[in-house]
Motif scaffolding. Structure first.
Motif, mmCIF file in Angstrom:
data_model
loop_
_atom_site.group_PDB
_atom_site.id
_atom_site.type_symbol
_atom_site.label_atom_id
_atom_site.label_comp_id
_atom_site.label_asym_id
_atom_site.label_seq_id
_atom_site.Cartn_x
_atom_site.Cartn_y
_atom_site.Cartn_z
ATOM 1 N N HIS A 145 0.835 -1.203 0.000
ATOM 2 C CA HIS A 145 0.000 0.000 0.000
ATOM 3 C C HIS A 145 0.866 1.249 0.000
ATOM 4 O O HIS A 145 2.036 1.236 0.379
ATOM 5 C CB HIS A 145 -0.988 0.005 1.180
ATOM 6 C CG HIS A 145 -0.407 0.451 2.481
ATOM 7 N ND1 HIS A 145 -1.097 1.223 3.389
ATOM 8 C CD2 HIS A 145 0.801 0.230 3.045
ATOM 9 C CE1 HIS A 145 -0.345 1.446 4.446
ATOM 10 N NE2 HIS A 145 0.805 0.857 4.274
ATOM 11 N N LYS A 164 -2.982 7.763 -7.705
ATOM 12 C CA LYS A 164 -3.760 6.722 -8.401
ATOM 13 C C LYS A 164 -3.725 6.973 -9.907
ATOM 14 O O LYS A 164 -3.611 6.025 -10.715
ATOM 15 C CB LYS A 164 -5.203 6.722 -7.901
ATOM 16 C CG LYS A 164 -6.090 5.653 -8.566
ATOM 17 C CD LYS A 164 -5.603 4.250 -8.268
ATOM 18 C CE LYS A 164 -6.650 3.178 -8.606
ATOM 19 N NZ LYS A 164 -7.053 3.139 -10.020
ATOM 20 N N ALA A 209 -11.382 -3.013 1.494
ATOM 21 C CA ALA A 209 -10.883 -2.665 0.166
ATOM 22 C C ALA A 209 -9.873 -3.697 -0.325
ATOM 23 O O ALA A 209 -9.875 -4.065 -1.507
ATOM 24 C CB ALA A 209 -10.243 -1.278 0.200
ATOM 25 N N LEU A 240 -10.316 -6.791 -3.757
ATOM 26 C CA LEU A 240 -9.502 -6.962 -4.960
ATOM 27 C C LEU A 240 -9.502 -8.438 -5.364
ATOM 28 O O LEU A 240 -9.321 -9.312 -4.517
ATOM 29 C CB LEU A 240 -8.070 -6.477 -4.704
ATOM 30 C CG LEU A 240 -7.932 -4.997 -4.316
ATOM 31 C CD1 LEU A 240 -6.491 -4.684 -3.915
ATOM 32 C CD2 LEU A 240 -8.379 -4.094 -5.470
ATOM 33 N N GLN A 273 -3.991 -6.039 -9.198
ATOM 34 C CA GLN A 273 -5.061 -5.040 -9.194
ATOM 35 C C GLN A 273 -4.795 -3.993 -8.114
ATOM 36 O O GLN A 273 -4.323 -4.306 -7.021
ATOM 37 C CB GLN A 273 -6.405 -5.718 -8.954
ATOM 38 C CG GLN A 273 -7.607 -4.790 -9.056
ATOM 39 C CD GLN A 273 -8.922 -5.529 -8.829
ATOM 40 O OE1 GLN A 273 -8.929 -6.752 -8.683
ATOM 41 N NE2 GLN A 273 -10.017 -4.789 -8.815
ATOM 42 N N SER A 307 -6.417 -0.702 -5.907
ATOM 43 C CA SER A 307 -7.693 -0.143 -5.443
ATOM 44 C C SER A 307 -7.768 1.351 -5.682
ATOM 45 O O SER A 307 -6.753 2.031 -5.909
ATOM 46 C CB SER A 307 -7.852 -0.404 -3.941
ATOM 47 O OG SER A 307 -6.994 0.454 -3.201
#
Length: 300
Positions: A153, A166, A209, A213, A218, A220
């Motif tokens: 993360h 993002k 979250a 996934l 992938q 988020s």
């Protein structure tokens, strides 16, 4: 099963109490070769102090011994026993051993010593390695795998920065590189990798979250938690497996020790009449006896 918090100190004391037959292990600085408990290490006014006496003193002074270097422990124990011999003789000469209160104390100490001996020989000795391994085999047989994921993360302070990052990631930017450069999480140096985790291990918004996934790789949308704004990348999925025996042997041994203790006490109590005249005290004692915490499984 009695409350673990209530029994733990007493069980720990009993479990730590070395058998009188093995004083060499009880005295921390004793040589590796077997030493007879009758070996005399000193005499005080003609009264002997033996290796067994050192082991008995070590049982009562575990905390003090743990705070000093190993080479100082045996001299410390001997000094305590010398003082004890001198003061005991003074008390004897003063007639203190003849008082009713002293006789009550003596009876208490005798019963405490017998309790320790019974615990060591009947309860602790029953918890063998084979018994612990059998408990582990049962745990493995009953083990239900659970989903675990490995995720990375990026953590930032505000939503605008999270949205900008993002957008960079959607444009092909490297996740680990951005994590190292911009994430405020202490684990940013390793690309934000959080390792494997299961449900219930992360804060709720992050967990929801992350487990939403579905495809490896992938990423988020930004998600908010009390720590800031997270962007999460799914790295791997797997099913959990039982921990190795060595990881949980100590915990299983303690569980067996508690269960053996409870079963033994229940057997000994069968048919024994116990009268507690004080109703409030009786209720409090009964409440402690009826406290039954859920049996803990080894950490998965």
């Amino acid at each position: 099963m009695l409350a673990a918090g209530t029994l733990a100190p007493a069980l720990a004391q009993d479990a730590a109490a070395p058998a009188a037959e093995a004083p060499a292990e009880a005295a921390p600085t004793a040589p590796a070769a077997p030493v007879s408990p009758d070996t005399v290490v000193a005499t005080v006014g003609g009264e002997p102090i033996t290796e067994a006496d050192l082991s008995f003193a070590a049982e009562d002074l575990t905390q003090e011994l743990s705070q000093m270097p190993a080479e100082q422990r045996k001299p410390f124990l001997l000094r305590v026993l010398i003082d004890m011999k001198v003061m005991a003789k003074a008390g004897q000469d003063a007639g203190m051993a003849d008082t009713p209160l002293f006789q009550q104390r003596l009876n208490y100490l005798k019963e405490r010593a017998l309790r320790r001996a019974f615990f060591a020989e009947t309860i602790a000795n029953a918890v063998t390695e084979d018994a612990v391994r059998a408990q582990y085999d049962k745990f493995v047989a009953d083990f239900v795998p659970a989903e675990e994921i490995r995720a990375s993360h990026i953590l930032v302070a505000d939503e605008a920065e999270a949205n900008a990052i993002k957008a960079e990631l959607d444009g092909g930017a490297d996740f680990a590189t951005i994590a190292k450069e911009k994430s405020i999480d202490p684990g940013a140096a390793n690309g934000g990798d959080l390792g494997f985790f299961g449900k219930g291990m992360m804060v709720a918004p992050f967990e929801a979250a992350a487990f939403a996934l579905t495809d490896i790789g992938q990423i988020s949308a930004p998600v908010k938690s009390q720590f800031g704004w997270h962007i999460i990348k799914l790295e791997e999925k797997r099913q959990s497996t039982p921990p190795a025996f060595e990881q949980v042997a100590g915990q299983l041994q303690q569980q067996l020790l508690m269960q053996t203790f409870d079963d033994t006490v229940a057997r000994l109590m069968d048919g024994v009449t116990i009268d507690i005249p004080d109703a409030a005290l009786k209720a409090a004692v009964d409440a402690q006896s009826e406290t039954q915490p859920a049996e803990e499984a080894p950490a998965q």
